[in-house]
Write an enzyme that holds these catalytic residues in place. Sequence first.
Site, mmCIF file in Angstrom:
data_model
loop_
_atom_site.group_PDB
_atom_site.id
_atom_site.type_symbol
_atom_site.label_atom_id
_atom_site.label_comp_id
_atom_site.label_asym_id
_atom_site.label_seq_id
_atom_site.Cartn_x
_atom_site.Cartn_y
_atom_site.Cartn_z
ATOM 1 N N GLU A 401 0.825 -1.214 0.000
ATOM 2 C CA GLU A 401 0.000 0.000 0.000
ATOM 3 C C GLU A 401 0.859 1.264 0.000
ATOM 4 O O GLU A 401 0.540 2.227 -0.684
ATOM 5 C CB GLU A 401 -0.961 0.004 1.199
ATOM 6 C CG GLU A 401 -1.963 -1.156 1.224
ATOM 7 C CD GLU A 401 -2.829 -1.245 -0.030
ATOM 8 O OE1 GLU A 401 -3.080 -0.212 -0.670
ATOM 9 O OE2 GLU A 401 -3.239 -2.373 -0.383
ATOM 10 N N ASP A 477 -4.861 -4.928 -9.102
ATOM 11 C CA ASP A 477 -4.101 -3.808 -9.665
ATOM 12 C C ASP A 477 -3.661 -4.129 -11.087
ATOM 13 O O ASP A 477 -3.727 -3.293 -11.986
ATOM 14 C CB ASP A 477 -2.825 -3.546 -8.850
ATOM 15 C CG ASP A 477 -3.122 -3.198 -7.408
ATOM 16 O OD1 ASP A 477 -4.214 -2.696 -7.149
ATOM 17 O OD2 ASP A 477 -2.239 -3.438 -6.556
HETATM 18 ZN ZN ZN Z 1 -2.729 -2.782 -4.776
#
Ligand code: ZN
Length: 595
Positions: A401, A477
């Site tokens: 993160e 992602d």
């Molecule tokens: Zn991510």
Amino acid sequence: MKTATISHVTFGTFLEQVKAQKVQRVTLRPERIDYILKPDFGFKRFYTTRPADNTDDIPALLRRYQVDVVAPVDNTGAVAGLMALLLSSGALMGTLAWLLKTSPGADAMGTGKTKARTYSPTPTRTRQGEKTAVTFADVAGVDEAKQELKEVVDFLKDGAKYRKIGAKLPKGVLLVGPPGTGKTLLAKAVAGEANVPFLSVAASEFVELYVGVGASRVRDLFNKAKKLAPCIVFIDELDAIGKSRSGGNPNGGNDEREQTLNQLLTEMDGFDGDSGVILIGATNRPEILDPALKRAGRFDRQVLVDRPDRSGRLEILKVHAQGVLVAKDVDLGAIATQTSGFTGADLANLINEAALLAARHNRQAVIMADFREAMERVVAGLELRSRILSPIERKTVAYHEVGHAIVGALMPGGTQVSKISIVPRGKGALGYTMQTPEEDRYLMLEDELRGQLATLLGGRAAEEVVFGKVSSGASDDIQKATDLAERAVTQYGMAPDLGPIAFAKTQSEFLGSDTTRRPMSGEVAAEIDRLVKQSIHQAHGVAKSVLMLNRDLLDSMAQTLLTEDVLEGDQLKAMLTQARSPVNTQIWLAKGRVV
Ligand code: ZN
Ligand code: ADP
Ligand code: MG
């Protein structure tokens, strides 16, 4: 006494129905969940399901989706339990009568009748307890759709005016848009404004076991409508019967659906604008509808009901905030800014969630902190602090993160990282990085697009830089980055070597992801793949070099996150301003092209 028809469904089906906000009322038992659906979704039978093993978050889920929970009546079998479901609402006595009439044996007799419910005009109960009709005032942020529908209202109110001029009103209006944007609400508002009866039916209710039943229900619906005219017939989830016939069903067995669709087309052709019946359909999948439905004289007008923009969201928030006590510190404008992408239903849910939190804290009014907490819940699912990550998992998530955040801080595009959290939420998301756009973006410049790509890959890149190996946590992602790069090449024409040629067709205007590639030569296809790969590789390389240059910052931020679970506000800002941009990143950003 005759028994009710009970459908056994899987727990997954139940969860889906709850999340689609279809479930009205539930009785929870350790071994069984009994429930009924909202009238809009076929209030016709009782459902029962067996809860899966970890069911502790079910009450929270039900609260979140505003499902009534009824206490089970002790020492009862299924039927008495179902009675509890019914009797908990005085308004349902009609259904009780239905229940007593219905038995599995008698079922085949009544099935040809339409199940459309008539509201005259749609009554809803306001928080003050008085009865009012839904009006356009209750629907916010969809001004264009409202404008189009005002004409319909006008026609229903004063048909003579239109007939005198010889104007032809559309017979059918098709409301098209993602779930939760207010299509059903709009249809009800049209009826409420025009003060005419509203016949509402979900298309899925037409299609049942027996061939011919659907068609006869359609016929019945239109007969009823003609008697009630002027009135509105609302067919929700039109795609359930309106699927393109050419699509073909490999398993066969769509005869019933076809017959029903044909009957609908026949009925639509069989009444004219003078009859005072206006048909409103709703779908979130316009692209699969049979073209015959959209032909002139049928659903010849399409009205897009899209996700609201910032000012629309503010209006919707104001509508729903009317029913709750809101403290002075609450800035609905700020909430509207931070809820980009939310639908009307999401916003209604957000306000309700905030009100529940305020009540839980015994507050007199809902304060801004309640909204902030509610937002996180709505965005990322319910907080499940009980879920334990192993130390190494937590560390991986923290670095991942922070990787997103540092790369994101250096990229153009007006996107600020406002919060990083590694508190697990819901299922799936282990941690999250919240980016708050400064404004709604309708256009992404090339450098911003590249910045987005690098930011998306920042999580994975951090894992590589720190641990030298990667986890499965970046799959979402990677999916998003690939989609974005693919769109840059095939839709936005951002690859100079290929030029501004669209290589993909978008099938639906608002569900951006439904695209197919145009027929093209193998060479071009290979070139597209190469360019997508190249832009991803470059973005990945940039993300990595950013994190290598900022390794100290990466470590210290990850450490803080591991001790505090959350990084936000001034502390986060101060940390991110220390991030430095490597030279190759600046060159890459300045290059002026995506690939
Ligand atoms: Zn991510
Ligand atoms: P759809 O039919 O498009 O899936 P609904 O009309 O069923 O969406 O919306 C569900 C609920 O969400 C509504 O009852 C209302 O409370 C809220 N809502 C959705 N859109 C709006 C809007 N534009 N304005 C106000 N409330 C909305
Ligand atoms: Mg709806």
